[in-house]
Write an enzyme that holds these catalytic residues in place. Sequence first.
Site, short mmCIF file in Angstrom:
data_model
loop_
_atom_site.label_atom_id
_atom_site.label_comp_id
_atom_site.label_asym_id
_atom_site.label_seq_id
_atom_site.Cartn_x
_atom_site.Cartn_y
_atom_site.Cartn_z
N GLU A 427 0.83 -1.19 0.00
CA GLU A 427 0.00 0.00 0.00
C GLU A 427 0.87 1.25 0.00
O GLU A 427 1.69 1.45 0.90
CB GLU A 427 -0.89 -0.02 1.25
CG GLU A 427 -1.71 1.25 1.45
CD GLU A 427 -2.43 1.27 2.80
OE1 GLU A 427 -2.37 0.26 3.54
OE2 GLU A 427 -3.05 2.29 3.11
N ASP A 500 -1.26 -1.12 5.62
CA ASP A 500 -1.18 -0.56 6.97
C ASP A 500 -2.16 -1.28 7.89
O ASP A 500 -3.21 -1.73 7.45
CB ASP A 500 -1.55 0.94 6.95
CG ASP A 500 -0.50 1.76 6.21
OD1 ASP A 500 0.61 1.23 6.00
OD2 ASP A 500 -0.80 2.91 5.85
N ASP A 502 -4.38 -0.33 9.73
CA ASP A 502 -5.47 0.56 10.15
C ASP A 502 -6.69 0.32 9.27
O ASP A 502 -6.70 -0.58 8.44
CB ASP A 502 -5.01 2.03 10.08
CG ASP A 502 -4.59 2.43 8.67
OD1 ASP A 502 -4.80 1.62 7.72
OD2 ASP A 502 -4.04 3.53 8.50
N ASP A 504 -8.01 2.03 6.81
CA ASP A 504 -7.78 2.17 5.37
C ASP A 504 -7.08 0.93 4.80
O ASP A 504 -7.42 0.46 3.72
CB ASP A 504 -6.92 3.40 5.07
CG ASP A 504 -7.75 4.67 5.08
OD1 ASP A 504 -9.00 4.55 5.05
OD2 ASP A 504 -7.15 5.76 5.12
#
Length: 640
Positions: A427, A500, A502, A504
């Site tokens: 990403e 990541d 998280d 997203d």
Amino acid sequence: MTEQKKNYGAEQIQVLEGLQPVRVRPGMYIGSTGSAGLHHLVYEIVDNSVDEALAGYCKHIQVTIEEDNSITVSDDGRGMPVDIHPKMGIPAVELIHTKLHAGGKFGGGGYKVSGGLHGVGASVVNALSTHMVVQVKRDGKLYQQEYWAGSKVSKLEVLGDARGTGSKTQFWPDPTIFDETVYNYDTLQRRFREMAFLNKGLSISIEDKREGQKRKDSFCYEGGIKEFVSFLNANKDPINETVFYYEVEKDGYEVEVALQYTDRYDERILSYANNIHTTEGGFHLVGFKSAMTRTINDYARRNKLLRENEDGLQGDDVREGLTAIVSVKLTNPQFEGQTKAKLGNSEVKGFVETNTAEQFGFFLDENPKQAKVIIDKCLKAQRAREAARKAREISRKTSVLDNTSLPGKLADCSEKDPALSEIFLVEGDSAGGSAKQGRDRKRQAVLPLRGKILNVEKARLDRVLNSEEIKNMITAFGCNIGKDFDISKLRYHKIIIMTDADVDGAHIRTLLLTFFFRFMPQLIEDGYVYAAQPPLFRVKKGKQIWYTYSDAEQEALLAKLKEESGSSKIEIQRYKGLGEMDFNQLWETTMDYNSRTLVRITIEDAASADEIFTTLMGDKVPPRKKFIEDNAKYVKNLDI
Ligand code: 0RA
């Protein structure tokens, strides 16, 4: 025996009279002499009683499989006419049973609908039975007539007095005609349940009196085909609350429609003409389908569920998950097609289309909540269809490409053996840069994905397939997608999603998994897809460094370090994303074969990603909010 029967010989086939042609060519009259033909005899007799019910005079029909495998059908109609036919000079009931095509012509005027697959009637059943007994109750008397192989053995006689009215027929199928002579209760039961659904308020009972298999059932549905739809959807999940139903009768034509949508992807539309299941469809079905497409598009546009410039919903879109019954009744049905199961009356199309469009239009207007649910389902179907089309297009294009034109953003590995090669889908360009620098160039390839773009796309797969990132993946993997997928061409046996830790990141992972699930499911099934696990924290104490991968692990480590004596202070770094790590750290924590942890993605993970994805379709805010909440869990699951 009658004269004609005695005189019958093979050379005289062309001059056969009466019912002999039926015995010579039974297949022409009842389709076959197998099990289907055998059961057809019962339907022919019952159809006559149903006609009496449709004319409004009969409430109950009783069908019995007798102990000797003969069939008795009785009804509480007016009773077959027994008066002498003015031209033929014999009782009407005798005419009905001894002359071809004599049935149905005795309707006392008015609106009459006639069923029966070939409309051949009682005389054909009589001709194909060794023995038949017909009883009629009317005018206070009980009449009876008997036949052998279609010829009367007695005059119509009065057995005595009777109360009420009705008709009763018992027949013994001729074992020299039929290959199969044993009745199947389930077959009859299914047909009579269907008949009861198709004729609301009509009660049909069936009883099996054969030794060792005694059973009975009774069917009567006040709601008719509306209840038929509920019955068909009993093991499915309907998405709109109520079954839509309407009926219109005009100028000798009658149409009834009932429908309800389910969360399924197939359509189940049963069409009938005069109670006959038109398995090949016909003009009633064509009219229904075009009304559905038109009405749903009209409603969607009027209510801004489809924008002006958006493509309209196609027939397949508006029928996904649809359960429907379309039943028409008309005086002069024309049955066509291979199995005579297609309605050929072209005037029925406009009749069904106009009325369905009007009535279903009212339904949508009056039930905005249900309308919304239905249109949403159709819009989803449209997007899926578009996505599939794009996928086919891409797969056609990519199959032209060969491996010499690998994407520019791919940093490939030098290893050629797929079993020893892996590809990191990373990403963001900055993490992509670190991964390229930190990797083992021999065996690890890196393809950066611009996550932001995927994010902005609001998770719509049709657009995802347009994205450069997705096309890059397809070419890098080398194994194509959809029906052109070929696992033997796969260039890496580990596909590692590195996002990541998280929301997203989880979103992007969801998109990727959904994409794999829909277009390359075998990648997942065969265990080639993994999720990398980047650390959440870096903890430094003196010269020692630890990485932790979850909050729990971090707390445990800190507790342990604080317990230990020592003066050096503890430095904690929380990684907000992969991009915060330098290439060494990324290698050490996430890519190094010896220290990393990979989570293999299962098909269940991908399926639930697909589900999450589906709820994300469209621009609705609540499902997206729910997605983000759910993903807190999803991230945790992957990290365990
Ligand atoms: C035409 C006229 C009438 C009765 C029927 C048909 C009739 C036929 C069948 C076959 C099985 N069950 C039936 N029930 C009735 C009588 C007309 C009249 O009463 O005027």
